[in-house]
Design a protein around this motif. Structure first.
Motif, mmCIF file in Angstrom:
data_model
loop_
_atom_site.group_PDB
_atom_site.id
_atom_site.type_symbol
_atom_site.label_atom_id
_atom_site.label_comp_id
_atom_site.label_asym_id
_atom_site.label_seq_id
_atom_site.Cartn_x
_atom_site.Cartn_y
_atom_site.Cartn_z
ATOM 1 N N ARG A 164 1.239 4.661 -2.598
ATOM 2 C CA ARG A 164 1.271 6.062 -2.170
ATOM 3 C C ARG A 164 2.504 6.772 -2.726
ATOM 4 O O ARG A 164 2.425 7.901 -3.238
ATOM 5 C CB ARG A 164 1.251 6.137 -0.651
ATOM 6 N N GLU A 198 -5.366 -3.537 4.600
ATOM 7 C CA GLU A 198 -4.942 -2.636 3.530
ATOM 8 C C GLU A 198 -5.543 -1.244 3.719
ATOM 9 O O GLU A 198 -4.863 -0.227 3.540
ATOM 10 C CB GLU A 198 -5.377 -3.207 2.178
ATOM 11 N N ALA A 221 -3.749 2.287 4.186
ATOM 12 C CA ALA A 221 -4.050 3.334 3.213
ATOM 13 C C ALA A 221 -4.506 4.616 3.901
ATOM 14 O O ALA A 221 -4.061 5.723 3.560
ATOM 15 C CB ALA A 221 -5.116 2.849 2.233
ATOM 16 N N CYS A 245 -0.312 7.674 -5.979
ATOM 17 C CA CYS A 245 -1.750 7.413 -5.848
ATOM 18 C C CYS A 245 -2.370 8.298 -4.778
ATOM 19 O O CYS A 245 -1.783 8.550 -3.727
ATOM 20 C CB CYS A 245 -2.000 5.940 -5.504
ATOM 21 N N LEU A 273 -4.388 8.067 1.941
ATOM 22 C CA LEU A 273 -5.137 7.686 0.739
ATOM 23 C C LEU A 273 -6.638 7.701 1.026
ATOM 24 O O LEU A 273 -7.071 7.285 2.102
ATOM 25 C CB LEU A 273 -4.718 6.294 0.269
ATOM 26 N N VAL A 317 0.830 -1.207 0.000
ATOM 27 C CA VAL A 317 0.000 0.000 0.000
ATOM 28 C C VAL A 317 0.862 1.254 0.000
ATOM 29 O O VAL A 317 0.578 2.224 -0.722
ATOM 30 C CB VAL A 317 -0.957 -0.004 1.204
ATOM 31 N N CYS A 374 -10.172 6.045 0.435
ATOM 32 C CA CYS A 374 -10.471 4.643 0.164
ATOM 33 C C CYS A 374 -11.881 4.415 -0.360
ATOM 34 O O CYS A 374 -12.833 5.080 0.056
ATOM 35 C CB CYS A 374 -10.274 3.805 1.429
ATOM 36 N N TYR A 414 -7.157 4.675 -2.926
ATOM 37 C CA TYR A 414 -6.983 3.226 -2.877
ATOM 38 C C TYR A 414 -8.347 2.574 -3.053
ATOM 39 O O TYR A 414 -9.283 2.864 -2.293
ATOM 40 C CB TYR A 414 -6.364 2.787 -1.541
#
Length: 275
Positions: free
Chosen positions: A100, A215, A219, A104, A224, A96, A226, A107
């Motif tokens: 990043r 995950e 994230a 990204c 991130l 993960v 999600c 996620y």
């Protein structure tokens, strides 16, 4: 784990110079076909990436697929690792965090799960709006790397409200009869007992599986946003006469692959419009 992620990101940067994916996607059991739709794809085997453990479960190829999907630059993890394979929860951290480091911002997890609602239909999709961690561990246990996130990250809003709204709208536009609910993660690999299924339902869960939650924790820790979708491959133990098996999971996962592909492509296209 952080250093492994940095090394893995460096390997990818050498293979695809200047590539900055916006969305990282994990493809669960029987759902790897979506990676075949990636345009101008560069495929990197997990074995080439430091810290990336190789999956041992059928339906998980263990490849990172980089390219263009739904009008977005994406990085697809074609397969994942599970705690029941003998990996510690921290095994998901390099995967993960590499996403990043590659750039990204979102996620997107997919998985196969058992439905806890008796009126669910095998092969139906469920948008995840929250989770319950019953795996007995957390991937953030141990040293905290402040460069990725705080020691005590919050999990309220773990599944981004705006992404959920987009998924609802896309599903409605496509005429996909999706469900929505809470995903409960167990350790596995055994399926749940009848008593456990009843208990999970009383806890407020709508589906049960063996992945995704570690995950999402990682994230969210590294910032991130999600989104996650389950393919409901069966009714959980005791809710039907069907005998549970991994073959059943793969069968219904493959049957729902086209619906999932349409939903993900629609979501990615909407992100392009929003961005």
């Amino acid at each position: 784990m952080s250093e492994q992620a940095r090394k893995a990101a460096a390997v990818v940067a050498q293979k695809v110079p200047g590539f900055r994916p916006r969305v990282g996607i994990t493809l669960g059991s029987g759902l790897g076909a979506l990676a075949e739709r990636v345009e101008d794809a560069t495929v990197v085997d997990f074995g080439e990436l430091p810290g990336f453990p190789r999956p041992s479960v059928e339906g998980h190829h263990g490849r990172l697929v980089l390219g263009r999907l739904g009008g977005q630059d994406v990085a697809c993890l074609q397969g994942r690792v599970h705690l029941y394979e003998g990996h510690p929860p921290q095994a998901v951290v390099p995967l993960v965090r590499t996403l990043r480091l590659l750039g990204c911002e979102t996620y997107f997890a997919t998985n196969a799960a058992g439905a806890l609602d008796p009126d669910a239909v095998p092969g139906q999709l469920m948008l995840i709006n929250d989770h319950i961690n019953m795996q007995g561990g957390n991937p953030l246990v141990g040293h905290n790397d402040e460069s990725f996130g705080p020691r005590f990250p919050a999990m309220d809003g773990a599944y981004d409200a705006q992404h959920l709204a987009t998924l609802r709208r896309v599903a409605d536009d496509l005429g996909l009869p999706v469900r929505e609910g809470v995903y409960l993660a167990t350790l596995g690999p055994s399926f749940e007992s009848h008593a456990e299924v009843r208990a999970f339902g009383r806890l407020g869960a709508n589906a049960v599986g063996m992945s995704t939650v570690p995950e999402v924790i990682v994230a969210r820790h590294c910032g991130l946003r999600c989104a996650a979708v389950s393919v409901l491959t069966n009714l959980a133990a005791g809710l039907s006469d069907e005998v549970l098996s991994h073959e059943q999971t793969l069968h219904y996962g493959q049957a729902a692959a086209e619906d999932l592909t349409r939903l993900v492509l629609g979501f990615l296209a909407a992100q392009g419009t929003a961005g």
